[in-house]
Design a protein around this motif. Structure first.
Motif, mmCIF file in Angstrom:
data_model
loop_
_atom_site.group_PDB
_atom_site.id
_atom_site.type_symbol
_atom_site.label_atom_id
_atom_site.label_comp_id
_atom_site.label_asym_id
_atom_site.label_seq_id
_atom_site.Cartn_x
_atom_site.Cartn_y
_atom_site.Cartn_z
ATOM 1 N N MET A 251 0.832 -1.196 0.000
ATOM 2 C CA MET A 251 0.000 0.000 0.000
ATOM 3 C C MET A 251 0.873 1.254 0.000
ATOM 4 S SD MET A 251 -3.121 1.123 2.550
ATOM 5 C CE MET A 251 -2.149 0.981 4.040
ATOM 6 N N ALA A 252 1.948 1.235 0.798
ATOM 7 C CA ALA A 252 2.852 2.386 0.838
ATOM 8 C C ALA A 252 3.500 2.612 -0.527
ATOM 9 C CB ALA A 252 3.925 2.158 1.913
ATOM 10 N N ARG A 253 3.849 1.533 -1.213
ATOM 11 C CA ARG A 253 4.427 1.670 -2.561
ATOM 12 C C ARG A 253 3.414 2.274 -3.530
ATOM 13 N NH1 ARG A 253 6.469 -3.534 -1.058
ATOM 14 N NH2 ARG A 253 8.723 -3.393 -0.629
ATOM 15 N N SER A 254 2.158 1.850 -3.398
ATOM 16 C CA SER A 254 1.126 2.361 -4.307
ATOM 17 C C SER A 254 0.881 3.855 -4.108
ATOM 18 C CB SER A 254 -0.182 1.583 -4.104
ATOM 19 O OG SER A 254 -0.793 1.923 -2.864
ATOM 20 N N LEU A 255 1.225 4.361 -2.922
ATOM 21 C CA LEU A 255 1.049 5.786 -2.642
ATOM 22 C C LEU A 255 2.250 6.625 -3.071
ATOM 23 C CD1 LEU A 255 -0.631 5.602 0.892
ATOM 24 C CD2 LEU A 255 -1.731 6.055 -1.312
ATOM 25 N N GLY A 256 3.323 5.969 -3.498
ATOM 26 C CA GLY A 256 4.461 6.717 -4.015
ATOM 27 C C GLY A 256 5.769 6.531 -3.278
ATOM 28 N N PHE A 257 5.800 5.673 -2.256
ATOM 29 C CA PHE A 257 7.037 5.450 -1.503
ATOM 30 C C PHE A 257 7.894 4.351 -2.139
ATOM 31 C CE2 PHE A 257 4.408 7.206 2.003
ATOM 32 C CZ PHE A 257 5.287 8.161 2.487
ATOM 33 N N ASP A 258 9.189 4.522 -2.015
ATOM 34 C CA ASP A 258 10.148 3.444 -2.264
ATOM 35 C C ASP A 258 10.351 2.767 -0.913
ATOM 36 O OD1 ASP A 258 12.209 1.777 -2.951
ATOM 37 O OD2 ASP A 258 13.672 3.360 -3.311
ATOM 38 N N VAL A 259 9.872 1.530 -0.768
ATOM 39 C CA VAL A 259 9.769 0.895 0.554
ATOM 40 C C VAL A 259 10.797 -0.222 0.728
ATOM 41 C CG1 VAL A 259 8.247 -0.336 2.159
ATOM 42 C CG2 VAL A 259 7.301 1.418 0.629
ATOM 43 N N VAL A 260 11.427 -0.227 1.904
ATOM 44 C CA VAL A 260 12.293 -1.325 2.324
ATOM 45 C C VAL A 260 11.743 -1.861 3.642
ATOM 46 C CG1 VAL A 260 14.600 -1.989 3.109
ATOM 47 C CG2 VAL A 260 14.338 -0.382 1.194
ATOM 48 N N GLN A 373 1.489 -9.355 22.121
ATOM 49 C CA GLN A 373 0.536 -8.680 21.232
ATOM 50 C C GLN A 373 1.151 -8.446 19.861
ATOM 51 O OE1 GLN A 373 -2.253 -4.648 20.930
ATOM 52 N NE2 GLN A 373 -0.885 -4.871 22.668
ATOM 53 N N ASP A 374 0.429 -8.815 18.843
ATOM 54 C CA ASP A 374 0.769 -8.485 17.458
ATOM 55 C C ASP A 374 -0.386 -7.667 16.877
ATOM 56 O OD1 ASP A 374 3.058 -10.190 17.721
ATOM 57 O OD2 ASP A 374 1.705 -11.897 17.412
ATOM 58 N N VAL A 375 -0.165 -7.051 15.721
ATOM 59 C CA VAL A 375 -1.186 -6.152 15.187
ATOM 60 C C VAL A 375 -1.470 -6.457 13.716
ATOM 61 C CG1 VAL A 375 -0.517 -4.338 16.803
ATOM 62 C CG2 VAL A 375 0.482 -4.360 14.524
ATOM 63 N N THR A 376 -2.714 -6.257 13.328
ATOM 64 C CA THR A 376 -3.122 -6.333 11.932
ATOM 65 C C THR A 376 -3.762 -4.988 11.592
ATOM 66 O OG1 THR A 376 -3.556 -8.710 12.133
ATOM 67 C CG2 THR A 376 -4.531 -7.568 10.242
ATOM 68 N N LEU A 377 -3.057 -4.182 10.819
ATOM 69 C CA LEU A 377 -3.469 -2.797 10.604
ATOM 70 C C LEU A 377 -4.676 -2.703 9.672
ATOM 71 C CD1 LEU A 377 0.011 -1.059 10.244
ATOM 72 C CD2 LEU A 377 -1.315 -1.523 12.313
ATOM 73 N N ASN A 378 -5.580 -1.806 10.011
ATOM 74 C CA ASN A 378 -6.753 -1.513 9.205
ATOM 75 C C ASN A 378 -6.319 -0.618 8.037
ATOM 76 O OD1 ASN A 378 -9.013 0.425 8.432
ATOM 77 N ND2 ASN A 378 -10.151 -1.079 9.622
ATOM 78 N N PHE A 379 -6.503 -1.094 6.819
ATOM 79 C CA PHE A 379 -5.988 -0.376 5.655
ATOM 80 C C PHE A 379 -6.544 1.036 5.519
ATOM 81 C CE2 PHE A 379 -4.658 -4.232 2.862
ATOM 82 C CZ PHE A 379 -3.577 -4.422 3.718
ATOM 83 N N SER A 380 -7.847 1.186 5.663
ATOM 84 C CA SER A 380 -8.449 2.505 5.437
ATOM 85 C C SER A 380 -7.964 3.505 6.484
ATOM 86 C CB SER A 380 -9.973 2.408 5.443
ATOM 87 O OG SER A 380 -10.452 1.915 6.683
ATOM 88 N N ARG A 381 -7.815 3.065 7.722
ATOM 89 C CA ARG A 381 -7.313 3.962 8.771
ATOM 90 C C ARG A 381 -5.835 4.277 8.573
ATOM 91 N NH1 ARG A 381 -7.298 1.929 14.222
ATOM 92 N NH2 ARG A 381 -6.836 4.087 14.772
ATOM 93 N N PHE A 382 -5.044 3.238 8.300
ATOM 94 C CA PHE A 382 -3.599 3.450 8.222
ATOM 95 C C PHE A 382 -3.200 4.207 6.957
ATOM 96 C CE2 PHE A 382 0.896 2.163 7.800
ATOM 97 C CZ PHE A 382 1.333 2.620 9.038
ATOM 98 N N ARG A 383 -4.015 4.094 5.925
ATOM 99 C CA ARG A 383 -3.726 4.821 4.682
ATOM 100 C C ARG A 383 -3.629 6.331 4.940
ATOM 101 N NH1 ARG A 383 -6.329 7.105 0.192
ATOM 102 N NH2 ARG A 383 -5.335 6.554 -1.816
ATOM 103 N N GLU A 384 -4.455 6.838 5.848
ATOM 104 C CA GLU A 384 -4.428 8.263 6.155
ATOM 105 C C GLU A 384 -3.082 8.682 6.751
ATOM 106 O OE1 GLU A 384 -6.829 10.405 5.261
ATOM 107 O OE2 GLU A 384 -7.657 8.611 4.267
ATOM 108 N N ILE A 385 -2.513 7.832 7.572
ATOM 109 C CA ILE A 385 -1.195 8.126 8.151
ATOM 110 C C ILE A 385 -0.124 8.144 7.072
ATOM 111 C CG2 ILE A 385 0.618 7.221 9.684
ATOM 112 C CD1 ILE A 385 -1.610 8.455 11.235
#
Length: 395
Positions: A251-260, A373-385
């Motif tokens: 998702m981060a790549r689709s928004l324009g980031f070069d992700v590692v 505790q582990d986490v599964t991020l909500n795409f619509s919420r995290f996309r805003e960040i």
């Protein structure tokens, strides 16, 4: 580096025959007990005792100090040796070696090995305490952990021109005219420029840039004219990992980031250069976020806060980011995104009142909210960040 054998055999002036009154400076604060002593000082490493010669009656005879910057933590002090400072008039041990430069005694016990604690408990306090000597200071390390010394050798070498002395194994009586016992410390993972010695976290970051020859001092607002902004996602494997990490990175790549996506390694020189090349760093609350010290100024830090872990988020990473001139964003994980959901009854105090769990003690709190505790991020919420982060580093 000057070999310690050569250093200890240098000719230095003899101590005066008469015993004079020593000078003590109590530099203690809420995070650490620290004494600076000027006088006829003799340290006997195998007995964890520092003798200070004095001929005056009516003075305080002794102090006990734990030279590790986590004052009041009764758990950690079990793993850090205490030292006695004794004000003596007679029966002083004979000097085997007399040294002419100042020395600092500190411990690498406690929580050393956890990168956050490496910096907040030792490296930042050591910088605050030793930088003014410009390398002309000898480090006496108690509770020495060889792997720790090896890992942070570039930083230690930058602060001292001399080989470290493993003081617990030192059988000789070493004699000094100036000694600091313990390390100055201000805040968690931070420096207060209003407190002596009036350095700042930006000074410390500049020191790290010089130590590791880091190229980037600042993130400009024109990154996208030459390349896509780079994002580092700090991966975790044992706990607090992002269960949908691959999907989040895509998702981060689709928004324009070069992700590692990567776990940071052991070699601090390699890690420093790697992190310095990024514009955005994100990760779940944990020691990996400590690597923000290597980010260029104006980079963005995204802290993902597990459910119930907000009590640690602000002092550990939010406030320090500001002092480092970094831009900070946070994402608070909801219960629906947490692996804690279903582990306890629906009316459990774990869900209703994390503060009450915290009041049961660090070990209980840590075991519930951080270790399990582990986490599964909500795409619509995290996309805003992610969009906010992108706006901060793009044209």
């Amino acid at each position: 580096m000057l070999d310690i054998i050569d250093f200890l055999t240098q000719k230095v002036p003899d101590y005066p025959a008469e015993v004079v009154r020593p000078i003590y400076y109590n530099l203690s604060n809420s995070r650490a007990d620290v004494f600076e002593i000027i006088g006829n000082i003799r340290i006997q490493g195998n007995s964890s005792t520092i003798f200070v010669a004095s001929s005056l009656e009516g003075e305080i005879k002794s102090w006990t100090i734990t030279p590790y910057a986590r004052k009041g933590d009764n758990f950690v002090t079990e793993y850090v040796r205490s030292w006695k400072i004794k004000n003596h008039q007679e029966n002083l041990p004979d000097c085997n070696q007399q040294l002419s430069i100042p020395t600092i005694l500190f411990s690498t016990g406690g929580y050393c090995g956890n990168q956050f604690h490496d910096f907040t408990d030792v490296l930042i306090p050591l910088y605050l305490t030793s930088r003014r000597f410009h390398g002309e200071v000898l480090f006496l390390v108690a509770d020495k952990r060889s792997f720790w010394i090896s890992k942070y050798k570039p930083i230690l070498d930058k602060l001292s021109n001399y080989d470290i002395v493993d003081i617990n194994k030192e059988n000789n009586v070493l004699c000094f005219k100036r000694m600091i016992v313990g390390l100055r410390a201000h805040k968690e993972f931070a420096i207060d420029p209003l407190e002596p010695p009036h350095y700042s976290m930006e000074d410390f970051k500049q020191f790290l840039r010089s130590t590791f020859s880091l190229e980037r001092e600042s993130v400009t607002n024109h990154v996208c004219r030459t390349r896509r902004p780079r994002m580092l996602i700090i991966s975790r494997r044992k706990n607090r990992f992002i269960a949908n990490e691959i999907e989040v990175s895509n998702m981060a790549r689709s928004l324009g980031f070069d992700v590692v996506v990567e776990e940071t390694g052991w070699n601090i020189s390699v890690v420093a250069k790697q992190v310095n090349s990024f514009d955005v760093m994100m990760g779940v609350h944990g020691a990996g976020l400590t690597n923000m010290v290597f980010l260029p100024q104006n980079a963005v830090v995204i802290q993902i806060i597990p459910f119930g872990a907000e009590l640690w988020a602000k002092p550990y990473f939010q406030l320090p980011a500001k002092g480092m001139k970094l831009r900070y964003l946070e994402y608070k994980v909801s219960l629906n995104e947490s692996s804690l959901l279903g582990k306890y009854p629906l009316d459990s105090q774990v869900y209703r009142d994390p503060g009450a769990i915290y009041n049961k003690g660090f070990i209980v709190y840590h075991s519930v909210y951080l270790n399990n505790q582990d986490v599964t991020l909500n795409f619509s919420r995290f996309r805003e960040i992610l969009l906010k982060a992108f706006q901060l580093v793009q044209c």
